[in-house]
Design a protein around this motif. Structure first.
Motif, PDB file in Angstrom:
ATOM      1  N   SER A  10      31.219  41.210  41.546  1.00 30.31           N
ATOM      2  CA  SER A  10      32.781  41.371  41.772  1.00 30.31           C
ATOM      3  C   SER A  10      33.363  40.428  42.552  1.00 30.31           C
ATOM      4  O   SER A  10      34.605  40.534  42.872  1.00 30.31           O
ATOM      5  CB  SER A  10      32.953  42.653  42.369  1.00 30.31           C
ATOM      6  N   ILE A  11      32.749  39.428  43.169  1.00 31.08           N
ATOM      7  CA  ILE A  11      33.255  38.237  43.630  1.00 31.08           C
ATOM      8  C   ILE A  11      34.023  37.475  43.016  1.00 31.08           C
ATOM      9  O   ILE A  11      33.546  36.741  41.959  1.00 31.08           O
ATOM     10  CB  ILE A  11      32.050  37.374  44.589  1.00 31.08           C
TER      11      ILE A  11
ATOM     12  N   VAL B 240      37.727  37.633  38.253  1.00 27.75           N
ATOM     13  CA  VAL B 240      36.271  37.932  38.600  1.00 27.75           C
ATOM     14  C   VAL B 240      35.410  37.409  37.343  1.00 27.75           C
ATOM     15  O   VAL B 240      34.349  36.939  37.246  1.00 27.75           O
ATOM     16  CB  VAL B 240      35.825  39.174  38.869  1.00 27.75           C
ATOM     17  N   LYS B 241      35.991  37.716  36.263  1.00 30.05           N
ATOM     18  CA  LYS B 241      35.202  37.557  34.921  1.00 30.05           C
ATOM     19  C   LYS B 241      36.448  37.038  33.871  1.00 30.05           C
ATOM     20  O   LYS B 241      37.651  37.736  33.789  1.00 30.05           O
ATOM     21  CB  LYS B 241      34.546  38.721  34.358  1.00 30.05           C
ATOM     22  N   PHE B 242      36.128  36.150  33.219  1.00 25.80           N
ATOM     23  CA  PHE B 242      37.362  35.525  32.353  1.00 25.80           C
ATOM     24  C   PHE B 242      36.402  35.310  30.954  1.00 25.80           C
ATOM     25  O   PHE B 242      35.855  34.116  30.676  1.00 25.80           O
ATOM     26  CB  PHE B 242      37.758  34.257  32.623  1.00 25.80           C
ATOM     27  N   GLY B 243      36.488  36.287  30.247  1.00 24.41           N
ATOM     28  CA  GLY B 243      35.568  36.007  28.733  1.00 24.41           C
ATOM     29  C   GLY B 243      34.003  35.986  29.411  1.00 24.41           C
ATOM     30  O   GLY B 243      33.573  36.803  29.738  1.00 24.41           O
ATOM     31  N   SER B 244      33.404  34.866  28.804  1.00 24.85           N
ATOM     32  CA  SER B 244      32.189  34.737  29.022  1.00 24.85           C
ATOM     33  C   SER B 244      32.009  33.874  30.388  1.00 24.85           C
ATOM     34  O   SER B 244      30.732  33.696  30.850  1.00 24.85           O
ATOM     35  CB  SER B 244      31.454  34.070  27.823  1.00 24.85           C
ATOM     36  N   VAL B 245      32.890  33.549  31.002  1.00 25.08           N
ATOM     37  CA  VAL B 245      32.892  32.684  32.348  1.00 25.08           C
ATOM     38  C   VAL B 245      33.048  33.870  33.553  1.00 25.08           C
ATOM     39  O   VAL B 245      33.778  34.652  33.515  1.00 25.08           O
ATOM     40  CB  VAL B 245      33.993  31.888  32.692  1.00 25.08           C
ATOM     41  N   LYS B 246      31.902  33.787  34.293  1.00 25.47           N
ATOM     42  CA  LYS B 246      31.868  34.639  35.398  1.00 25.47           C
ATOM     43  C   LYS B 246      31.752  33.663  36.816  1.00 25.47           C
ATOM     44  O   LYS B 246      32.307  34.132  37.851  1.00 25.47           O
ATOM     45  CB  LYS B 246      30.583  35.536  35.468  1.00 25.47           C
TER      46      LYS B 246
ATOM     47  N   ALA C 156      39.038  39.116  27.294  1.00 26.73           N
ATOM     48  CA  ALA C 156      38.566  40.159  28.310  1.00 26.73           C
ATOM     49  C   ALA C 156      38.404  39.731  29.456  1.00 26.73           C
ATOM     50  O   ALA C 156      37.669  38.765  29.691  1.00 26.73           O
ATOM     51  CB  ALA C 156      37.545  41.243  27.699  1.00 26.73           C
ATOM     52  N   ILE C 157      39.417  40.027  30.409  1.00 28.10           N
ATOM     53  CA  ILE C 157      39.299  39.392  31.730  1.00 28.10           C
ATOM     54  C   ILE C 157      39.213  40.633  32.771  1.00 28.10           C
ATOM     55  O   ILE C 157      39.731  41.675  32.582  1.00 28.10           O
ATOM     56  CB  ILE C 157      40.226  38.452  32.286  1.00 28.10           C
ATOM     57  N   LEU C 158      38.604  40.277  33.975  1.00 27.71           N
ATOM     58  CA  LEU C 158      38.460  41.356  35.178  1.00 27.71           C
ATOM     59  C   LEU C 158      38.905  40.644  36.353  1.00 27.71           C
ATOM     60  O   LEU C 158      38.600  39.377  36.716  1.00 27.71           O
ATOM     61  CB  LEU C 158      37.271  41.859  35.420  1.00 27.71           C
ATOM     62  N   VAL C 159      40.103  40.881  36.770  1.00 27.79           N
ATOM     63  CA  VAL C 159      40.609  40.582  38.071  1.00 27.79           C
ATOM     64  C   VAL C 159      40.693  41.266  39.264  1.00 27.79           C
ATOM     65  O   VAL C 159      40.753  42.617  39.038  1.00 27.79           O
ATOM     66  CB  VAL C 159      42.477  39.956  37.965  1.00 27.79           C
ATOM     67  N   LEU C 160      40.959  40.802  40.446  1.00 30.10           N
ATOM     68  CA  LEU C 160      41.242  41.701  41.512  1.00 30.10           C
ATOM     69  C   LEU C 160      42.636  41.737  41.898  1.00 30.10           C
ATOM     70  O   LEU C 160      42.978  40.485  42.219  1.00 30.10           O
ATOM     71  CB  LEU C 160      40.173  41.336  42.759  1.00 30.10           C
ATOM     72  N   ARG C 161      43.367  42.766  42.133  1.00 36.32           N
ATOM     73  CA  ARG C 161      44.804  42.587  42.463  1.00 36.32           C
ATOM     74  C   ARG C 161      45.032  43.466  43.583  1.00 36.32           C
ATOM     75  O   ARG C 161      44.811  44.759  43.478  1.00 36.32           O
ATOM     76  CB  ARG C 161      45.649  43.112  41.254  1.00 36.32           C
TER      77      ARG C 161
END
Length: 230
Positions: free
Chosen positions: A143-144, A170-176, A198-203
């Motif tokens: 989760s960093i 945190v995650k941008f498609g296949s890029v972690k 699909a992306i994962l962000v910290l907000r």
């Protein structure tokens, strides 16, 4: 006990990093507001005179503070990563002690066997996990965030799809994570033009799942935003 202390230290470092990120986000938001100078915009007008629409000493102070915070963020992130690697190694360590190493004499009777089995059941994983406010510190490495949205244009694909200034990727498609992240992000965008990523962000410290679709629009690029590696 060592594992528990290291976990507590790592949690404390994560809290400190979150405070640093909050201050960085506030500065970025202020500098990048409409009409603002941005993170690296000119402080003089087209004729070479100081801009009259901004407080130049404040802008310079904020940019200098942002650079200091970035250095502190990198330093504490390296420390967190090192601690997590140690915790990972501890989890992978052998979970049993031999009777010889434990000082227990090996015998054929049931009592000796019971003692040996009891020793073998004690694992370093248990030592790390107990007496801690959280049992998921090692998992936090996934989760960093590795990048931050430091510029985003109005009406851009990124903005319309929900990405916001200051979001931490945190995650941008296949890029972690890894090396050459800017190139990897650019390649991911180009490879998925017209398709959702699909992306994962910290907000503000909270995880947010989004789907952004790179596409042409009236502005520059396929997303209309800029990522800064952190």
């Amino acid at each position: 006990m060592v594992g528990a202390n290291l976990k507590a230290e790592t949690l404390k470092s994560m809290e400190k990093r979150s405070a640093i990120e909050a201050e960085m986000n506030a500065i970025i938001e202020h500098l990048c507001q409409p009409g603002g100078p941005g993170l690296s915009g000119n402080l003089v007008d087209s004729e070479g005179f100081p801009r009259g629409d901004i407080d130049i000493p404040v802008v310079r102070a904020e940019r200098r503070r942002l650079a200091e915070l970035k250095f502190d963020h990198n330093e504490i992130t390296e420390k967190i990563n090192a601690n997590i690697q140690v915790l990972h190694s501890s989890r992978r360590a052998p979970t049993s002690l031999s009777p010889k190493d434990s000082g227990v004499n090996v015998g054929s009777n049931n009592q000796s066997a019971s003692v040996a089995n009891a020793i073998a059941s004690v694992s370093l994983h248990d030592a790390i996990s107990r007496d801690s406010p959280s049992s998921n510190v090692v998992d936090a490495i996934s989760s960093i965030p590795f990048a931050m949205v430091d510029e985003i244009a109005d009406a851009s694909p990124a903005a319309e799809d929900g990405l916001q200034l200051g979001d931490q990727i945190v995650k941008f498609g296949s890029v972690k994570a890894g090396d050459n992240l800017l190139q990897m992000l650019a390649a991911e965008v180009q490879a998925n033009q017209g398709h959702g990523i699909a992306i994962l962000v910290l907000r503000q410290g909270a995880p947010v799942n989004l789907t952004v679709t790179p596409r042409t629009w009236q502005g520059r690029g396929l997303l209309g935003c800029h990522f800064r590696i952190i």
